[in-house]
Design an enzyme around this catalytic site. Sequence first.
Site, short mmCIF file in Angstrom:
data_model
loop_
_atom_site.label_atom_id
_atom_site.label_comp_id
_atom_site.label_asym_id
_atom_site.label_seq_id
_atom_site.Cartn_x
_atom_site.Cartn_y
_atom_site.Cartn_z
N ASP A 23 0.83 -1.21 0.00
CA ASP A 23 0.00 0.00 0.00
C ASP A 23 0.86 1.26 0.00
O ASP A 23 0.94 1.98 1.00
CB ASP A 23 -0.95 -0.01 1.21
N LYS A 82 0.17 -7.95 -2.92
CA LYS A 82 -1.23 -7.50 -3.00
C LYS A 82 -1.24 -5.99 -3.26
O LYS A 82 -0.53 -5.24 -2.59
CB LYS A 82 -1.94 -7.81 -1.69
N ARG A 88 -9.40 -5.94 -5.11
CA ARG A 88 -10.40 -5.04 -5.69
C ARG A 88 -11.72 -5.04 -4.90
O ARG A 88 -12.51 -4.12 -5.03
CB ARG A 88 -10.63 -5.46 -7.15
N LYS A 89 -11.95 -6.09 -4.15
CA LYS A 89 -13.20 -6.22 -3.38
C LYS A 89 -14.42 -5.87 -4.24
O LYS A 89 -15.20 -4.97 -3.94
CB LYS A 89 -13.17 -5.36 -2.11
N PHE A 90 -14.57 -6.64 -5.31
CA PHE A 90 -15.74 -6.48 -6.18
C PHE A 90 -17.01 -6.66 -5.36
O PHE A 90 -17.02 -7.44 -4.40
CB PHE A 90 -15.70 -7.52 -7.30
O1 S5P Z 1 -10.77 -7.30 6.36
C1 S5P Z 1 -9.81 -6.89 5.73
C2 S5P Z 1 -9.56 -7.34 4.42
C3 S5P Z 1 -8.43 -6.89 3.76
S1 S5P Z 1 -8.08 -7.58 2.22
N1 S5P Z 1 -8.94 -6.01 6.28
C4 S5P Z 1 -7.84 -5.54 5.62
O2 S5P Z 1 -7.10 -4.74 6.22
N2 S5P Z 1 -7.57 -5.97 4.34
C5 S5P Z 1 -6.39 -5.47 3.59
O3 S5P Z 1 -5.22 -5.89 4.26
C6 S5P Z 1 -6.29 -3.96 3.45
O4 S5P Z 1 -6.85 -3.55 2.22
C7 S5P Z 1 -4.79 -3.67 3.54
O5 S5P Z 1 -4.22 -3.62 2.24
C8 S5P Z 1 -4.21 -4.87 4.28
C9 S5P Z 1 -3.82 -4.62 5.71
O6 S5P Z 1 -2.81 -3.67 5.81
P1 S5P Z 1 -2.06 -3.35 7.19
O7 S5P Z 1 -1.22 -2.17 6.86
O8 S5P Z 1 -3.10 -3.05 8.23
O9 S5P Z 1 -1.24 -4.56 7.54
#
Ligand code: S5P
Length: 265
Positions: free
Chosen positions: A38, A60, A92-94
């Site tokens: 990110d 991702k 993308r979470k369609f």
């Molecule tokens: O429930 C979710 C699902 C996803 S895919 N919670 C999330 O945080 N994510 C993803 O996981 C979110 O889009 C981000 O890219 C990653 C977590 O990032 P972090 O910086 O908190 O480790």
Amino acid sequence: MKPEAAWGPRWANCVHPLSLQYMEIAVQKRSLVVLAADLPTTEELVDLIANVGEYVAVVKTHVDAVEGFSKEGWAKVVDEARKQGVLLFEDRKFADNGRVAQTQMGGLYNVRGWADVVTSHSVSGPDVVDGIAAAWEEVERVGGVLLLAQMSSRGNLLDEAYTKETLEIGSASPHVMGFIGNGSSSDDVSALRKMVGNGKMIWTPGVSLSAEEGVLGQRYGNPSDAIRAGSDAIIVGSGIHGSVSATEAAEEYAKASWEALMERK
Ligand code: S5P
């Protein structure tokens, strides 16, 4: 080590080609880490992937969050990921109907052309998955869908009934390689694993080796606990790209995830 030895019943029961490919890469790299890359620019993404590629199995992305997106810039991200031997996963979470999801796989970002894995919500029903798969078919590629069965964010609306219905949709579809589970709670992960069985993957965000809480309602649990509870991949963002040395952090997460898998067998 052979993948069947490392993954046991998961290798024997997960038939989706992307699940098998993931498990092979994880064994080669001794890492169950999905890097949540990110960062705002393609230059930073390329650097990050180059720096941690050795220690992560999947990268991702949120392609729509890239500032000043260009096809040429994105091609560099894709090239670096291929060079590092990682799968590309567009988160993308369609959530629209099947027809619209199919078109959203194309468009400006052309996700169908480079992503090996995508996420989808199940809120619109089972056809969203067929729309995604049809888009990959159009360009003669095969990809895997992960349905959000749980989430890590505080106050989310994915209750137990929603999770169960999501698992029904996922189990009935050959295009669904698995589910996103809530890595911040090992109880949630083990409950999900009990319901899923061995035939699908569970990948879990919401994990950190140091933090218990993230910004804006993100919750964190211990990555090794998540794997021991039945998760097959830890999705790590801030824990890697937010640390002083992303390379060292990625190595640490890889080690923790691999050791937990070895204990789980
Ligand atoms: O429930 C979710 C699902 C996803 S895919 N919670 C999330 O945080 N994510 C993803 O996981 C979110 O889009 C981000 O890219 C990653 C977590 O990032 P972090 O910086 O908190 O480790």
